[in-house]
Design a protein around this motif. Structure first.
Motif, PDB file in Angstrom:
ATOM      1  N   ARG A 243       0.849  -1.193   0.000  1.00  0.00           N
ATOM      2  CA  ARG A 243       0.000   0.000   0.000  1.00  0.00           C
ATOM      3  C   ARG A 243       0.883   1.241   0.000  1.00  0.00           C
ATOM      4  N   VAL A 244       0.670   2.116  -0.982  1.00  0.00           N
ATOM      5  CA  VAL A 244       1.489   3.317  -1.122  1.00  0.00           C
ATOM      6  C   VAL A 244       0.588   4.502  -1.434  1.00  0.00           C
ATOM      7  N   ARG A 245       1.152   5.689  -1.320  1.00  0.00           N
ATOM      8  CA  ARG A 245       0.420   6.915  -1.622  1.00  0.00           C
ATOM      9  C   ARG A 245       1.007   7.565  -2.864  1.00  0.00           C
ATOM     10  N   ALA A 246       0.137   7.962  -3.757  1.00  0.00           N
ATOM     11  CA  ALA A 246       0.581   8.582  -5.002  1.00  0.00           C
ATOM     12  C   ALA A 246       0.920  10.050  -4.784  1.00  0.00           C
ATOM     13  N   THR A 247       1.938  10.495  -5.484  1.00  0.00           N
ATOM     14  CA  THR A 247       2.267  11.919  -5.489  1.00  0.00           C
ATOM     15  C   THR A 247       1.321  12.681  -6.405  1.00  0.00           C
ATOM     16  N   ALA A 248       0.914  12.025  -7.491  1.00  0.00           N
ATOM     17  CA  ALA A 248      -0.006  12.641  -8.454  1.00  0.00           C
ATOM     18  C   ALA A 248      -0.646  11.534  -9.276  1.00  0.00           C
ATOM     19  N   ALA A 249      -1.664  11.908 -10.053  1.00  0.00           N
ATOM     20  CA  ALA A 249      -2.323  10.973 -10.962  1.00  0.00           C
ATOM     21  C   ALA A 249      -2.670  11.721 -12.243  1.00  0.00           C
TER      22      ALA A 249
ATOM     23  N   VAL B 119      -0.735   6.635 -12.219  1.00  0.00           N
ATOM     24  CA  VAL B 119      -0.407   7.191 -10.907  1.00  0.00           C
ATOM     25  C   VAL B 119       1.101   7.363 -10.816  1.00  0.00           C
ATOM     26  N   LEU B 120       1.520   8.433 -10.177  1.00  0.00           N
ATOM     27  CA  LEU B 120       2.946   8.723 -10.003  1.00  0.00           C
ATOM     28  C   LEU B 120       3.349   8.436  -8.567  1.00  0.00           C
TER      29      LEU B 120
ATOM     30  N   VAL C 259      -1.750  -1.408  -3.928  1.00  0.00           N
ATOM     31  CA  VAL C 259      -2.884  -0.541  -3.594  1.00  0.00           C
ATOM     32  C   VAL C 259      -2.352   0.884  -3.496  1.00  0.00           C
ATOM     33  N   VAL C 260      -2.846   1.748  -4.373  1.00  0.00           N
ATOM     34  CA  VAL C 260      -2.352   3.124  -4.437  1.00  0.00           C
ATOM     35  C   VAL C 260      -3.450   4.081  -3.998  1.00  0.00           C
ATOM     36  N   GLU C 261      -3.142   4.903  -3.012  1.00  0.00           N
ATOM     37  CA  GLU C 261      -4.084   5.919  -2.543  1.00  0.00           C
ATOM     38  C   GLU C 261      -3.852   7.209  -3.331  1.00  0.00           C
ATOM     39  N   VAL C 262      -4.914   7.732  -3.913  1.00  0.00           N
ATOM     40  CA  VAL C 262      -4.827   8.933  -4.744  1.00  0.00           C
ATOM     41  C   VAL C 262      -5.713  10.024  -4.163  1.00  0.00           C
ATOM     42  N   ASP C 263      -5.114  11.161  -3.895  1.00  0.00           N
ATOM     43  CA  ASP C 263      -5.879  12.320  -3.447  1.00  0.00           C
ATOM     44  C   ASP C 263      -6.488  13.001  -4.673  1.00  0.00           C
ATOM     45  N   GLU C 264      -7.773  13.288  -4.618  1.00  0.00           N
ATOM     46  CA  GLU C 264      -8.447  13.917  -5.755  1.00  0.00           C
ATOM     47  C   GLU C 264      -7.761  15.217  -6.171  1.00  0.00           C
ATOM     48  N   ALA C 265      -7.206  15.931  -5.208  1.00  0.00           N
ATOM     49  CA  ALA C 265      -6.568  17.218  -5.514  1.00  0.00           C
ATOM     50  C   ALA C 265      -5.268  17.055  -6.297  1.00  0.00           C
TER      51      ALA C 265
ATOM     52  N   VAL D 220      -4.736  -1.684  -7.603  1.00  0.00           N
ATOM     53  CA  VAL D 220      -5.967  -1.151  -7.020  1.00  0.00           C
ATOM     54  C   VAL D 220      -5.736   0.318  -6.693  1.00  0.00           C
ATOM     55  N   VAL D 221      -6.620   1.166  -7.176  1.00  0.00           N
ATOM     56  CA  VAL D 221      -6.489   2.604  -6.954  1.00  0.00           C
ATOM     57  C   VAL D 221      -7.638   3.070  -6.062  1.00  0.00           C
ATOM     58  N   VAL D 222      -7.280   3.637  -4.923  1.00  0.00           N
ATOM     59  CA  VAL D 222      -8.269   4.153  -3.975  1.00  0.00           C
ATOM     60  C   VAL D 222      -8.302   5.669  -4.121  1.00  0.00           C
ATOM     61  N   VAL D 223      -9.416   6.190  -4.599  1.00  0.00           N
ATOM     62  CA  VAL D 223      -9.534   7.625  -4.865  1.00  0.00           C
ATOM     63  C   VAL D 223     -10.398   8.265  -3.792  1.00  0.00           C
ATOM     64  N   GLY D 224      -9.905   9.363  -3.234  1.00  0.00           N
ATOM     65  CA  GLY D 224     -10.686  10.056  -2.218  1.00  0.00           C
ATOM     66  C   GLY D 224     -10.156  11.449  -1.970  1.00  0.00           C
ATOM     67  N   SER D 225     -10.919  12.233  -1.270  1.00  0.00           N
ATOM     68  CA  SER D 225     -10.512  13.587  -0.929  1.00  0.00           C
ATOM     69  C   SER D 225      -9.567  13.542   0.261  1.00  0.00           C
TER      70      SER D 225
END
Length: 516
Positions: A422-428, A435-436, A454-460, A506-511
């Motif tokens: 599980r990692v966090r994306a810098t951008a998408a 995802v970056l 599993v990549v967490e993507v911030d909508e912003a 798996v991409v988890v998109v959220g605010s």
């Protein structure tokens, strides 16, 4: 060179193919087991053969390259090395190499090769890769791939060597992104490859070296007629459009570079005449120039090379052919054939079965495909492009849609499972569904060992196009762009997922997800 030094990457120049082989051999030292991924420059300088002669155990880790290596005739296409082989023949080749595959299903064949490569990576001393770009500003090495073998090759061994041509050096990350935006769509109709690596400093206790090869490129650069050929990004689009390549196949060129680009670059790199005939392997229809994503005027270069060869008296093969023709028609049989031909022309339509009078209609010339028609290309009305679905105005919705198209599973929440990374994306990126990952999130060793990423993507953090990733790529560290899961289509162009990398993205998109 200074940027590489800042990164801790060894920088080496090689003026000739021999120097390139010698430098790589020196860098390898006592390394014995070498995992090699796809590299056109390595093919050009004969690196694999040279290392094997020196006692190194070199394994081609790309599925297509592995197959053509055991076949022994080399690749037939820049991006699809085993394009000339069908599944039945590939199964025979694998059987000859000791791999018993129960049938010729492309999935089983691909995974049989994957297992061989995975076992080799269990104990490997060095990895050799190519490079699609080298960034002068940051010293990063950019490599694209789909299977995950490059990811293993740059993370498992203690030593990584990238070998590439001097023309692959670009100014900065924005220039590299410009190349990437046209490379995958032109090569394989993907928005981006599954893995796009921006390699910086090696991990502690490991080495990374870059070997930049000239091997005749400086001469090409100095010649105004041909310098534009150095813009080639090795996408293979010209081959796919070329009627001669389609009919003859890549192996008929006898060069690591085949198709229209090979017919131009091969005689320029090897000036001993061995490839002097290749410019004649063209119908001059101009399709190669039309489809080239970087605008190389290949048909004009082919004409210039033909003219130069004619001024030099023609190639050896051509001279022999003309002498044979002259000898054949100089004798009694030749004179008789000429006499019969003249009689036939005079008889015209009076002989049974021949048309009487009239003439065969000649189709109107198409200036856009006829290099002899001196019509500026910008004056030709372009053909309408096929309609495509526009991106939704909302970039987050667009990202969700495109990420699903490229094979990612897009969700709002993901329950943890065994084998997750599980990692966090810098951008998408909305237009490509990518995802970056940067820094620790881009650690390839951990990513390749996971069952799923599993990549967490911030909508912003979602941007519309890859060229907007510039700020997110600022700095010198490692970065990795993921676009779908690991895959290959090297066997009869059938897509097989889950090769050397995780089978699922798996991409988890959220605010605010990426800041959680």
């Amino acid at each position: 060179k200074e940027s590489c030094a800042r990164q801790g990457i060894g920088y080496h120049r090689a003026a000739t193919a021999e120097e390139a082989v010698a430098r790589v051999t020196q860098l390898l030292g006592d390394a014995r087991r070498i995992a090699k991924s796809k590299s056109m420059v390595a093919e050009e300088v004969g690196l694999t053969h040279a290392l094997r002669v020196r006692g190194k155990e070199v394994l081609e880790t790309d599925i297509g390259e592995y197959i053509v290596d055991i076949e022994g005739r080399g690749p037939s296409h820049i991006t699809a090395p085993a394009l000339h082989l069908n599944r039945a023949r590939i199964r025979e080749l694998l059987a000859g190499a000791g791999e018993d595959v129960p049938d010729d299903d492309p999935v089983r064949l691909s995974r049989a090769v994957r297992d061989v490569v995975a076992e080799f990576f269990g104990e490997v001393d060095a990895g050799i890769t190519g490079a699609n770009a080298v960034i002068a500003d940051s010293g990063r090495i950019v490599i694209v791939e789909n299977e995950g073998n490059v990811s293993l090759g740059v993370s498992r061994p203690r030593l990584h060597i990238a070998i590439t041509g001097m023309e692959k050096v670009v100014a900065d990350e924005e220039a590299a992104l410009a190349v990437l935006q046209v490379l995958a769509p032109s090569a394989t109709a993907q928005p981006l490859t599954a893995y796009t690596h921006f390699l910086g400093a090696p991990d502690e206790g490991r080495e990374r070296h870059l070997v930049v090869v000239d091997n005749g490129r400086s001469e090409i650069l100095a010649d105004e007629r041909y310098r534009d050929v150095l813009r080639c990004i090795r996408c293979g689009a010209c081959m796919n459009a070329c009627p001669v390549y389609t009919a003859a196949g890549g192996l008929s060129y006898g060069s690591p570079y085949m198709g229209p680009i090979g017919a131009v670059v091969s005689p320029l790199l090897w000036r001993d005449g061995r490839h002097a005939d290749l410019p004649s392997a063209s119908s001059l229809c101009g399709r190669c120039s039309e489809v080239c994503p970087v605008g190389i005027p290949l048909h004009r270069m082919l004409l210039d090379l033909r003219a130069g060869e004619a001024e030099n008296g023609g190639s050896r093969v051509e001279k022999v052919a003309w002498k044979s023709w002259a000898a054949a028609f100089a004798g009694r049989q030749g004179r008789a054939a000429s006499l019969l031909a003249r009689l036939g022309l005079r008889a015209g339509g009076r002989l049974p079965g021949l048309p009487v009078g009239g003439s065969r209609p000649i189709p109107a010339a198409n200036p856009s495909r006829d290099p002899a028609m001196l019509v500026p290309l910008d004056s030709i009305e372009p053909e309408p492009e096929p309609a495509t679905e526009p991106l939704p105005d909302d970039v987050v919705s667009a990202f969700r849609e495109r990420a699903s198209v490229v094979g990612a599973v897009v969700v709002d929440e993901a329950e943890p499972e065994d084998g997750d990374r599980r990692v966090r994306a810098t951008a998408a990126v909305a237009s490509t569904g990518s995802v970056l990952l940067a820094g620790e999130a881009a650690a390839r060793g951990a990513l390749m060992e996971a069952r799923r990423i599993v990549v967490e993507v911030d909508e912003a953090s979602v941007v519309r196009f890859p060229q907007e990733l510039g700020p997110a790529l600022a700095g010198d560290g490692d970065a990795l762009i993921l676009t779908g899961a690991s895959r290959t289509a090297d066997i009869e162009k059938q897509i097989v997922r889950g090769i050397h990398g995780p089978q699922a993205l798996v991409v988890v998109v959220g605010s605010g997800t990426a800041q959680a």
